[in-house]
Motif scaffolding. Structure first.
Motif, mmCIF file in Angstrom:
data_model
loop_
_atom_site.group_PDB
_atom_site.id
_atom_site.type_symbol
_atom_site.label_atom_id
_atom_site.label_comp_id
_atom_site.label_asym_id
_atom_site.label_seq_id
_atom_site.Cartn_x
_atom_site.Cartn_y
_atom_site.Cartn_z
ATOM 1 N N ALA A 156 14.692 29.178 196.730
ATOM 2 C CA ALA A 156 13.475 28.637 197.333
ATOM 3 C C ALA A 156 12.549 28.072 196.265
ATOM 4 O O ALA A 156 11.945 27.008 196.449
ATOM 5 C CB ALA A 156 12.762 29.726 198.130
ATOM 6 N N VAL A 157 12.427 28.768 195.137
ATOM 7 C CA VAL A 157 11.562 28.295 194.051
ATOM 8 C C VAL A 157 12.100 26.993 193.471
ATOM 9 O O VAL A 157 11.352 26.027 193.264
ATOM 10 C CB VAL A 157 11.431 29.365 192.957
ATOM 11 N N LEU A 158 13.399 26.937 193.202
ATOM 12 C CA LEU A 158 13.996 25.713 192.668
ATOM 13 C C LEU A 158 13.833 24.549 193.646
ATOM 14 O O LEU A 158 13.497 23.423 193.243
ATOM 15 C CB LEU A 158 15.486 25.934 192.375
ATOM 16 N N SER A 159 14.086 24.795 194.927
ATOM 17 C CA SER A 159 13.964 23.744 195.932
ATOM 18 C C SER A 159 12.537 23.226 196.004
ATOM 19 O O SER A 159 12.295 22.015 196.111
ATOM 20 C CB SER A 159 14.388 24.272 197.302
ATOM 21 N N TRP A 160 11.580 24.147 195.932
ATOM 22 C CA TRP A 160 10.177 23.753 195.986
ATOM 23 C C TRP A 160 9.809 22.851 194.812
ATOM 24 O O TRP A 160 9.180 21.809 194.982
ATOM 25 C CB TRP A 160 9.301 24.994 195.999
ATOM 26 N N ARG A 161 10.221 23.236 193.589
ATOM 27 C CA ARG A 161 9.880 22.414 192.425
ATOM 28 C C ARG A 161 10.584 21.063 192.492
ATOM 29 O O ARG A 161 10.034 20.036 192.075
ATOM 30 C CB ARG A 161 10.259 23.129 191.129
ATOM 31 N N SER A 162 11.816 21.035 193.003
ATOM 32 C CA SER A 162 12.548 19.781 193.156
ATOM 33 C C SER A 162 11.797 18.837 194.091
ATOM 34 O O SER A 162 11.606 17.647 193.783
ATOM 35 C CB SER A 162 13.954 20.054 193.682
ATOM 36 N N GLN A 163 11.355 19.351 195.218
ATOM 37 C CA GLN A 163 10.642 18.527 196.195
ATOM 38 C C GLN A 163 9.251 18.160 195.698
ATOM 39 O O GLN A 163 8.799 17.026 195.861
ATOM 40 C CB GLN A 163 10.556 19.273 197.531
ATOM 41 N N GLU A 164 8.561 19.110 195.067
ATOM 42 C CA GLU A 164 7.192 18.890 194.606
ATOM 43 C C GLU A 164 7.129 17.802 193.534
ATOM 44 O O GLU A 164 6.166 17.041 193.470
ATOM 45 C CB GLU A 164 6.630 20.205 194.038
ATOM 46 N N THR A 165 8.169 17.727 192.696
ATOM 47 C CA THR A 165 8.158 16.795 191.564
ATOM 48 C C THR A 165 9.066 15.593 191.788
ATOM 49 O O THR A 165 9.230 14.778 190.878
ATOM 50 C CB THR A 165 8.597 17.512 190.270
ATOM 51 N N ASN A 166 9.688 15.495 192.970
ATOM 52 C CA ASN A 166 10.606 14.398 193.279
ATOM 53 C C ASN A 166 11.698 14.304 192.211
ATOM 54 O O ASN A 166 11.985 13.233 191.670
ATOM 55 C CB ASN A 166 9.854 13.065 193.383
ATOM 56 N N ASP A 171 19.278 18.152 188.100
ATOM 57 C CA ASP A 171 18.624 17.819 186.831
ATOM 58 C C ASP A 171 17.567 18.855 186.476
ATOM 59 O O ASP A 171 17.401 19.224 185.313
ATOM 60 C CB ASP A 171 17.989 16.435 186.908
ATOM 61 N N LEU A 172 16.824 19.319 187.484
ATOM 62 C CA LEU A 172 15.801 20.326 187.234
ATOM 63 C C LEU A 172 16.426 21.621 186.739
ATOM 64 O O LEU A 172 15.949 22.232 185.778
ATOM 65 C CB LEU A 172 15.005 20.581 188.511
ATOM 66 N N ALA A 173 17.531 22.036 187.388
ATOM 67 C CA ALA A 173 18.209 23.265 186.977
ATOM 68 C C ALA A 173 18.743 23.151 185.557
ATOM 69 O O ALA A 173 18.593 24.066 184.737
ATOM 70 C CB ALA A 173 19.341 23.582 187.946
ATOM 71 N N ALA A 174 19.363 22.002 185.234
ATOM 72 C CA ALA A 174 19.919 21.807 183.886
ATOM 73 C C ALA A 174 18.819 21.817 182.841
ATOM 74 O O ALA A 174 18.980 22.406 181.755
ATOM 75 C CB ALA A 174 20.693 20.492 183.832
#
Length: 212
Positions: A156-166, A171-174
């Protein structure tokens, strides 16, 4: 049907006068109409789950005394006595001299089930996620370790940051994994440092990997 509470909202907390600022989303998470009440430390603590209230109070006191970001994983009860589980991740607010004058960040609602996050995130990006499963799982593991949360909450945290920052989830995880070298060995400041890394990881992804 009642409107579903938002999944994320922002806040600011100023150390000098211990003043809180909530976004409309944080008001709604707690069951209030935006601007209906003035958020205070006392009001916040009155909403916290009895088993988590002391820990949140200590986290706030530590922020004020040591000038560090307010971060927490806890439960609270909204105005309808509905229990919500949230992650609070934040960074320091500093003045021109680099002195901490407050903390700002986000409430992330982790109450929803993984199935709900999958409907919003997995379905649209399934080929990408299959290809990038390993690095996403690594990033989830880091979040689970740092915040003492489970796999569902980490996703949920990763998904939120992905959506929040487009930013693409892969790429965000890496980038988050690559940025682990920025986190010092275990110390009282480890969680605060990791909050900063999480909230700024999207800015260090190479421009060619960012959406147009």
């Amino acid at each position: 049907m009642a409107e579903a509470p938002p999944k994320a909202g922002s806040f600011r907390f100023w150390f000098a006068d211990q003043r809180w600022e909530w976004s409309d989303e944080v008001y709604r998470m707690h069951g209030y109409t935006p601007g209906e009440i003035e958020p205070t430390t006392e009001l916040m603590l009155s909403h916290k789950h009895p088993d988590d209230r002391d820990d949140v109070a200590k986290a706030i006191a530590r922020s004020i005394e040591q000038g560090v970001a307010f971060s927490s994983h806890h439960r609270f009860l909204d105005t309808n006595d509905v229990e919500r589980e949230v992650m609070v991740v934040a960074d320091r607010i500093v003045d021109e001299a680099g002195t901490a004058i407050g903390t700002a960040g986000f409430y992330i609602d982790c109450t929803a089930t993984l199935a709900e996050y999958e409907r919003e995130t997995l379905t649209a990006t399934m080929p990408e996620l299959i290809e990038a499963r390993a690095v996403i799982e690594q990033a989830k593991g880091v979040l689970m370790r740092m915040y003492r949360i489970n796999a569902r909450q980490a996703f949920a945290v990763l998904s939120w940051r992905s959506q929040e920052t487009n930013t693409k989830l892969r790429d965000l995880a890496a980038q988050l994994i690559a940025d682990l070298t920025l986190v010092p060995p275990s110390s009282p400041d480890v969680v605060s440092t990791f909050d900063h890394v999480l909230l700024t990881a999207h800015t260090r992804i190479p421009p060619q990997n960012r959406p147009e």
